[in-house]
Design an enzyme around this catalytic site. Structure first.
Site, PDB file in Angstrom:
ATOM      1  N   ASP A 237       0.867  -1.173   0.000  1.00 19.30           N
ATOM      2  CA  ASP A 237       0.000   0.000   0.000  1.00 19.30           C
ATOM      3  C   ASP A 237       0.909   1.231   0.000  1.00 19.30           C
ATOM      4  OD1 ASP A 237      -2.272   1.616   0.427  1.00 19.30           O
ATOM      5  OD2 ASP A 237      -1.876   1.653   2.567  1.00 19.30           O
TER       6      ASP A 237
ATOM      7  N   THR B  61      -3.753  17.057  -3.728  1.00 21.12           N
ATOM      8  CA  THR B  61      -4.419  18.330  -4.046  1.00 21.12           C
ATOM      9  C   THR B  61      -5.895  18.310  -3.675  1.00 21.12           C
ATOM     10  OG1 THR B  61      -4.787  17.505  -6.281  1.00 21.12           O
ATOM     11  CG2 THR B  61      -2.861  18.894  -5.948  1.00 21.12           C
TER      12      THR B  61
ATOM     13  N   THR C 186      -0.198   4.933   1.185  1.00 21.84           N
ATOM     14  CA  THR C 186      -0.443   5.837   2.310  1.00 21.84           C
ATOM     15  C   THR C 186      -0.312   5.099   3.637  1.00 21.84           C
ATOM     16  OG1 THR C 186      -1.983   6.964   0.879  1.00 21.84           O
ATOM     17  CG2 THR C 186      -2.042   7.564   3.201  1.00 21.84           C
TER      18      THR C 186
END
Length: 1131
Positions: free
Chosen positions: A455, A682, A457
């Site tokens: 993964d 973002t 994050t």
């Protein structure tokens, strides 16, 4: 990349699901004739594909069926599938579950329930009192090894088949079964105690007569239950009332979804407004709840009060629910129970993970079957040499029993004990503190991995967000220019002293809309500067208001009730303020607005308050809030400003979702790309001013949609979307997620070890690509092939052809394109992707992550490892051959579901290179040595029988056989678990050594055959030597050969050891001492007078030297002229 791979097409009509769930042979049986797609020119237009689309449906169904079914199919494994489907069908019929239905629950009246609902008892036990013994026995005897020993032991009850004493066969089997049963019983008792503790927890139940104490297991649907702060919620409930004045409370959900942040829950307005607690019984109300479902993030229901003049209807959502197994973090809550026991969300989401079996265990199982075959062949040869005289069939079975020691029963025990020892060593390793082994059966898998799926994050990155950039379209602010924003905000809220005094005295907040007229001294400033200042002010205000963050004060005493502004200021500047939100990105944004001067100081259900740089507190009323979902990828809030009464709709979200919502602009897409290339996450922020009429109209439609029972989510989102048009784009924010410590060297180490790393993330393509570069998952010199978005078969074909021509480049692909490729070109895509040095899959759902793991396992037959830290990684971790969880910011769910739990990503290097290597090498040596111990004694038996007219008479009887596999040789053989061929420092310095392990050379048919030859040689020498050297009595043959056998085994252990440990030396001498001491008691087997003579000693010594010396010489020559790679390094 691999021009030779033909891109055979898949049938278009077949659904994707079928490709993941069906066995491999049936998937490919539905192919077309080898398609001529590959011969088409690459630049062929998509129309060409669409015109030919009908051809894909013309596959003759009969031919497909004929290829799939038939005698060959039945013999080659079809019978397994048929048997399996029959068993599944029977099982389904036996345990036909009750259909789950929606329900109406009357407050405080369980007796009004139309149906009988399950008991609210937690039950994690595998067995009950009656099923324990049969259940454990079945689990043990479904393995070939154990079943074999049971049959052999049972045969000893038949007088004509009896060989030796019963206990020589039943004692080892009984010991193994006893150990297993005790272990299972201990686990079962622990589970029972845990369940009993949970089921006996007392809760306050509200009745007409007042509060009564009730056990958790006795709670029913319809009960009104009071749950105190820090208490576990016992069943799924609807939140009716709370002691908090705000009408809301926080709950901790880390035991349910693995997320560590607190969740805000809202009480039903109608019941929260009742004057007293007892009034819940004076109203006539019910809750309509949807049928129990798996999804913990959604709920649809309605609350209805019937005794009012107009009936009160209130729609219920996920915000009104309190799921079982969560913890109340603030206040006391009262709820009505809607689901109990097996129907609660936490139980429905508990999947029983499949038992993982290591590759080494499968290899040893194959070898034991080969040994069994050899045993049968040897027995047939013996009977044949007898000439099949007399009751030859009985003699055949006697020989099979006689040679049963070829397959040693101690193999399973030794390996299980070895695995436990490796687990203990991993947990005690000071270099990887906090590591936990949760599955003790597969430590050897750590040494065989080829694919690592990770993964992003929280695994490669820290999940700790830092605000880095604010972009307004014409101007961009970074970390070094944040002070400019601070000064702009200061100017926006600055006011002349007279006005400030006036506002302080009236204890009201000044309008924050129009700061410019108040700034008389700044009038000379240029016009552009002023417009930038107002745009910054609008952007920062939007970021400070549009979120789901709540400030929490740990040592605050009723701060909300303070009357004077001064006291309120004092309270709100408390250093103990922490922010709670469901997303670390939101907390980072709110912390940033605090750093530039606009601080969120208070929030409840209806309002939030901001403190300006000048110390004023501005109040904004929350009219509506639209939470973030993974489908909408955005969140919105409608705010009314207290002073001006202006209504504003703020929204923030991912660029893909917001691009179509905001007014036309020429910079958003480009700047999002630029920020993503810098590795920033973002968010686009926009706003829309609403008139009073617009809002009233929206509110009516929105409330109506929220009360609908059918397609509620669709109707609600349609109403909200009517507002999301032509919004004013305010700014673009960039937040950085920092890399974990030592991620780069760890990934480099793994790459050098020959492990292919795939990154599977839900993040967007640009961010994932950037993290892949910054973490050195993709090296600087490597090309990256970004697989462009494809939506049909034609596009997928063209794009795969383009990718095929690339060499040694990393692949980046999105989840949607991946799905299209797997639908039509699964086999070809996986084959191409597996040749890439690194693969990045972005926008992956949790189920897609697990599907990719299954694909790799099916197509490559290599061992896979998945590593993650959040609840969304659990399915991937459980699907992989070896699952590793990291205890991260997202909670413990992944680490609890994994086979191994670590605290930092960098620990994986040592876990694989050192512990994986040692576990595999040691188990391979241990397994083969235990087999050698059985084969050598069977060889001696065969020689003995062939010399004595093929009589099926045992060579060693009774205690000699039991002692041989236990106290005489057990300790030295088991001490092999302490052996290591390479020092840990060397294994980490030269990760290339790991590549050899994945080839499985330490335990193969080749090494096994070498051990078979050694066993035959040594068994022959020991037996023939004893027969040649004995003089008068047969009992001397037993004494000489058995003593030489024990010494040979001890010397063979010494020959195999590569690094000596003091415990190994102790084990050798302890075993020798045990044997010598036991000679005094073995007078029924040995002639004690003969044992003490010098003749006995020299004969034993000669036989032992002849059996072992040649092997020592061969080992020396091999190390000198063909040393293994690791010995070159260590020298």
């Amino acid at each position: 990349m691999a021009d030779s791979i033909p891109l055979n097409s898949m049938r278009k009509g077949s659904k994707k699901v079928a490709y993941y769930n069906t066995p491999r042979h049936s998937r490919y049986s539905l192919e077309d004739e080898p398609s001529n797609l590959d011969e088409m020119p690459l630049m062929m237009s998509e129309e060409g594909f669409e015109n030919d689309e009908s051809d894909y449906h013309t596959l003759p169904r009969a031919r497909a069926n004929q290829r799939q079914r038939g005698l060959g199919w039945l013999l080659m494994g079809g019978w397994k599938i048929l048997c399996g489907s029959c068993c599944d069908c029977l099982a389904r019929m036996c345990r036909r579950t009750k259909e789950l239905k929606a329900r109406t629950v009357w407050l405080g009246h369980p007796e009004k329930c139309e149906e009988k609902y399950p008991k609210n008892a937690i039950k994690n036990q595998k067995y009950n009192f009656f099923t324990f013994v049969p259940g454990v026995l079945y689990q043990q005897f479904k393995f070939f090894l154990n079943l074999y020993f049971l049959v052999v032991a049972c045969s000893q009850f038949v007088p004509s088949l009896k060989i030796g004493y019963l206990y020589t066969y039943w004692a080892p089997l009984g010991f193994v079964m006893a150990v297993t049963m005790v272990r299972e019983a201990v686990d079962e008792v622990r589970r029972y105690q845990r369940d009993k503790e949970m089921n006996s927890q007392l809760y306050s139940k509200l009745t007409v007569r007042g509060k009564v104490q009730v056990k958790s297991s006795d709670i029913q649907v319809g009960d009104l239950i009071i749950v105190e702060k820090n208490q576990r919620i016992p069943a799924d409930m609807i939140f009716l009332r709370t002691s908090e004045k705000t009408g809301s409370c926080f709950i901790r959900t880390d035991q349910l979804d693995g997320e560590t942040d607190w969740k805000l829950k809202v009480a039903v307005v109608c019941t929260q407004r009742l004057p007293a607690l007892g009034d819940l019984f004076s109203i006539n109300a019910y809750v309509y709840a949807q049928k129990p479902q798996l999804d913990i993030h959604s709920f649809e229901g309605n609350f209805t009060r019937e005794d009012g003049d107009p009936q009160i209807h209130e729609s219920l959502s996920i915000d009104h629910t309190l799921w079982a197994s969560t913890i109340v973090a603030s206040g006391t809550v009262i709820g009505v129970v809607i689901y109990t026991g097996k129907e609660t969300r936490s139980v429905l989401n508990t999947s029983s993970p499949k038992n993982k079996v290591g590759l080494l265990d499968l290899e040893l199982n194959r070898l034991t079957k080969a040994l069994f075959l050899a045993q049968v062949v040897l027995s047939i040869v013996m009977v044949a040499l007898q000439g099949f005289v007399g009751p030859w069939f009985r003699n055949l079975f006697r020989f099979i029993v006689l040679f049963s020691y070829i397959i040693p029963i101690s193999l399973r025990v030794n390996l299980d004990m070895g695995k436990s020892a490796y687990g203990w060593m991993i947990m005690k390793d000071e270099n990887i503190p906090g590591t936990v082994v949760r599955t003790s059966t597969i430590p050897e898998e750590l040494g065989r991995l080829v694919y690592l799926l990770t993964d992003k994050t929280g695994t490669l990155t820290q999940n700790e967000m830092i605000f880095k950039r604010l972009h307004l379209g014409t101007v961009s602010y970074g970390t070094d220019t944040m002070d400019e924003i601070q000064s702009h905000i200061g100017q926006s809220y600055a006011q002349p002293s007279s006005q400030t005094q006036q506002s302080n005295s009236s204890n009201s907040s000044s309008p924050s809309r129009k700061p410019q007229p108040a700034q008389a001294p700044k009038a000379a400033a240029p016009k552009v500067r002023r417009s930038v200042s107002s745009r910054i002010h609008e952007a920062v205000k939007a970021i400070a208001l549009c979120h789901n963050v709540t400030p929490v004060y740990e040592s605050r005493a009723n701060g909300e009730t303070e009357s004077t502004a001064a006291e309120a200021d004092q309270d709100f500047s408390d250093d103990n303020r922490t922010y709670q939100a469901s997303s670390p990105d939101e907390v980072a944004l709110v912390r940033w607005t605090e750093s530039v001067g606009l601080t969120l100081v208070n929030r409840d259900l209806t309002s939030l308050q901001l403190k300006t740089p000048a110390g004023q507190v501005l109040t904004y009323y929350i009219l509506q809030i639209f939470p973030f979902t993974s489908e909408s990828k955005r969140m919105g809030i409608i705010i009314r400003e207290e002073t001006t009464g202006d209504i504003t709709f703020y929204m923030k979200g991912a660029d893909v979702a917001m691009a179509s919502i905001v007014q036309y602009n020429d910079w958003l897409e480009e700047e999002c790309g630029n920020m993503a290339r810098e590795g920033l996450r973002t968010l686009v922020v926009a706003k829309k001013s609403l008139s009073e009429e617009q809002y009233t109209d929206f509110e009516n439609r929105y409330n109506q949609a929220k009360l609908s029972i059918h397609d509620r989510a669709l109707k609600v989102s349609a109403v909200v979307e009517s507002l999301e048009r032509e919004m004013e784009l305010l700014c673009l924010t960039g937040v950085e997620d920092q890399l974990q410590a030592d991620v780069r060297p760890t990934l480099e180490l793994l790459r050098n070890a020959g492990i292919k790393i795939w990154m599977l993330t839900g993040d967007k393509l640009e961010t994932a690509t950037c993290i892949a570069k910054s973490s050195h998952l993709v090296s600087r010199s490597q090309d990256i092939h970004v697989f462009r978005s494809v939506s049909n078969r034609g596009e997928a074909h063209l794009e795969l052809n383009a990718f095929r021509r690339k060499h040694d480049c990393a692949l980046v692909i999105s989840g949607d394109s991946l799905e299209v490729c797997l639908r039509y070109y699964e086999h070809e895509f996986v084959e191409l992707a597996c040749q890439c040095p690194a693969v990045v899959c972005c926008r992956c759902s949790p189920t897609q992550k697990a599907q990719i793991v299954h694909l790799l396992k099916q197509h490559t037959a290599n061992r896979t490892c998945a590593i993650g830290d959040g609840g969304n990684d659990v399915s991937m971790i459980q699907a992989a051959d070896c699952g590793i969880g990291i205890e991260g910011k997202e909670g413990k769910q992944a680490s609890l579901a994994a086979d191994f739990s670590i605290t930092q990503f960098k620990h994986i290097g040592r876990l694989l290179m050192v512990h994986g290597r040692n576990s595999y090498k040691r188990s391979a040596a241990l397994g083969q040595f235990v087999m050698h111990r059985g084969m050598i004694i069977s060889t001696m038996q065969a020689v003995f029988s062939s010399i004595f007219y093929f009589a099926s008479v045992p060579l060693y009887q009774g205690f000699l056989m039991v002692g041989y596999s236990t106290i005489y040789t057990m300790f030295p053989v088991f001490s092999l678990v302490l052996d290591q061929d390479v020092k840990p420092e060397m294994a980490l310095l030269y990760p290339e050594l790991y590549k050899d392990l994945t080839k499985g050379r330490s335990l193969s048919f080749k090494t096994f055959l070498i051990w078979v030859l050694i066993s035959i040689y040594q068994g022959g020498i020991l037996m023939y030597g004893a027969l040649v050297m004995f003089e008068s009595e047969f009992v001397h043959v037993v004494a000489i050969s058995f003593t030489a056998l024990i010494l040979t085994e001890l010397l063979m252990v010494a020959l195999n050891i590569r690094t000596w440990h003091w415990l190994m030396v102790l084990a050798e001498f302890l075993s020798l001492g045990c044997y010598i001491a036991s000679l005094a008691f073995l007078n029924e087997y040995f002639d004690l007078g003969f044992i003490t003579t010098p003749a006995f000693l020299w004969k034993v010594s000669v036989i032992t030297v002849v059996s072992c010396l040649p092997l020592y010489i061969i080992k020396y020559l091999k190390r000198k002229f063909s040393p293994p790679s690791y010995s070159k390094l260590s020298s």
